[in-house]
Design an enzyme around this catalytic site. Structure first.
Site, PDB file in Angstrom:
ATOM      1  N   TYR A  36      23.994  41.781  17.024  1.00 35.24           N
ATOM      2  CA  TYR A  36      24.452  41.771  15.640  1.00 35.24           C
ATOM      3  C   TYR A  36      25.549  42.821  15.483  1.00 35.24           C
ATOM      4  O   TYR A  36      26.335  43.030  16.397  1.00 35.24           O
ATOM      5  CB  TYR A  36      23.252  41.983  14.699  1.00 35.24           C
ATOM      6  CG  TYR A  36      23.556  41.583  13.275  1.00 35.24           C
ATOM      7  CD1 TYR A  36      24.022  40.303  12.976  1.00 35.24           C
ATOM      8  CD2 TYR A  36      23.398  42.488  12.237  1.00 35.24           C
ATOM      9  CE1 TYR A  36      24.314  39.925  11.679  1.00 35.24           C
ATOM     10  CE2 TYR A  36      23.679  42.122  10.932  1.00 35.24           C
ATOM     11  CZ  TYR A  36      24.147  40.838  10.657  1.00 35.24           C
ATOM     12  OH  TYR A  36      24.434  40.481   9.373  1.00 35.24           O
ATOM     13  N   LYS A  91      10.563  14.533  16.703  1.00 34.10           N
ATOM     14  CA  LYS A  91      11.764  14.194  17.469  1.00 34.10           C
ATOM     15  C   LYS A  91      12.399  15.452  18.050  1.00 34.10           C
ATOM     16  O   LYS A  91      12.868  15.440  19.203  1.00 34.10           O
ATOM     17  CB  LYS A  91      12.752  13.454  16.572  1.00 34.10           C
ATOM     18  CG  LYS A  91      14.035  12.995  17.268  1.00 34.10           C
ATOM     19  CD  LYS A  91      13.778  12.190  18.517  1.00 34.10           C
ATOM     20  CE  LYS A  91      13.074  10.878  18.260  1.00 34.10           C
ATOM     21  NZ  LYS A  91      13.916   9.885  17.618  1.00 34.10           N
ATOM     22  N   ALA A 195      17.692  -1.468  13.547  1.00 30.29           N
ATOM     23  CA  ALA A 195      17.318  -1.624  14.953  1.00 30.29           C
ATOM     24  C   ALA A 195      17.683  -3.010  15.473  1.00 30.29           C
ATOM     25  O   ALA A 195      18.300  -3.148  16.535  1.00 30.29           O
ATOM     26  CB  ALA A 195      15.824  -1.370  15.134  1.00 30.29           C
TER      27      ALA A 195
END
Length: 263
Positions: A36, A91, A195
């Site tokens: 940082y 996912k 799809a």
């Protein structure tokens, strides 16, 4: 305990399947100065001069945004962005476990195409790729198209492209096993949403043969009224013999059946 109850209990226990961890341990004052302020100013200056360095000096080269509006989650339909979060987390976990790609779930509380596109575009500089997930057709087609035009990173719609890739791989193997001839197959796809249309286009492009699309009204044929833009587009390259009728009619003489319809 069945799989649904076991999964629910796991989610309660974990309070989420993913977490953010630091790649740099901050244990000393020097560590803090490097990660940082003041040291971090130098990579900022380098990126300000050369945008491409952002892919080398930050994690974005390995970071994917998994994004939904919650309108087509699994087979559950329009359950909203918050209810879609467990799928987006899942996912992201798959990205990490199977490919060591970092992914972050983002659930957008809007069904407006312009709002969704603008929101994703405005955050795209934080990521190396966009994975659209569980966005209902036909809106998903326009969202994907516009984002590909606007963003300088890959945009992938999993419900379309991911599903099409998997189905094509399965059919290639099936052709080998059954000794059928590429280019001469009659393939029926039941379900003409995101799809189904993507699968159909992919199989046609790969030269499998004649693909017949069916939706809730039956066989889709060029010239039909009431088709959405995605269905209209694929109607020009599918159903080469211009068949009409219901799903049962399409299945006569078919070599393969692909089911991607809603219940």
């Amino acid at each position: 305990m069945d799989i649904n109850q076991a999964s629910l209990q796991m989610h309660y226990d974990l309070h989420g399947k993913i977490e953010v961890i630091s790649r740099k341990k901050i244990e000393t004052r020097e560590d803090l100065s490097l990660a940082y302020t003041p040291g971090v100013a130098e990579p900022c200056r380098v990126i300000a001069k050369d945008y491409e360095q952002s892919f080398k000096l930050t994690r974005r080269s390995n970071l994917v945004a998994v994004i939904t509006d919650g309108t087509a989650v699994l087979g559950l339909g329009d359950i909203g962005p918050a209810a879609g979060m467990p799928v987006m987390e899942g996912k992201c976990a798959l990205f990490k476990e199977f490919a060591d790609v970092d992914a972050f779930p983002l659930c957008i509380d809007s069904k407006d195409t312009d709002t969704i596109v603008q929101t994703i575009y405005l955050i795209s500089k934080s990521f190396g790729g966009i994975n659209l997930e569980d966005i209902a057709a036909p809106r998903c087609f326009e969202i994907e198209r516009r984002l590909k035009e606007m963003c300088d990173i890959p945009v992938f719609h999993d419900d379309q492209h991911g599903t099409a890739i998997v189905v094509a791989a399965a059919l290639l193997n099936a052709v080998k096993v059954t000794k059928k001839e590429m280019g001469k197959l009659k393939i029926v796809i039941n379900g003409a949403g995101a799809a189904g249309i993507a699968i159909g286009k992919h199989l046609i492009n790969m030269g499998f043969g004649n693909v017949i699309m069916c939706d809730i009204n039956g066989i889709i044929c060029e010239g039909d009224e009431g088709l959405n833009p995605g269905q209209e587009e694929i109607s020009h390259i599918s159903n080469l013999n211009h068949e009409h009728g219901k799903l049962a009619d399409a299945l006569k003489g078919a070599d393969a059946f692909i089911g991607v319809s809603r219940p």
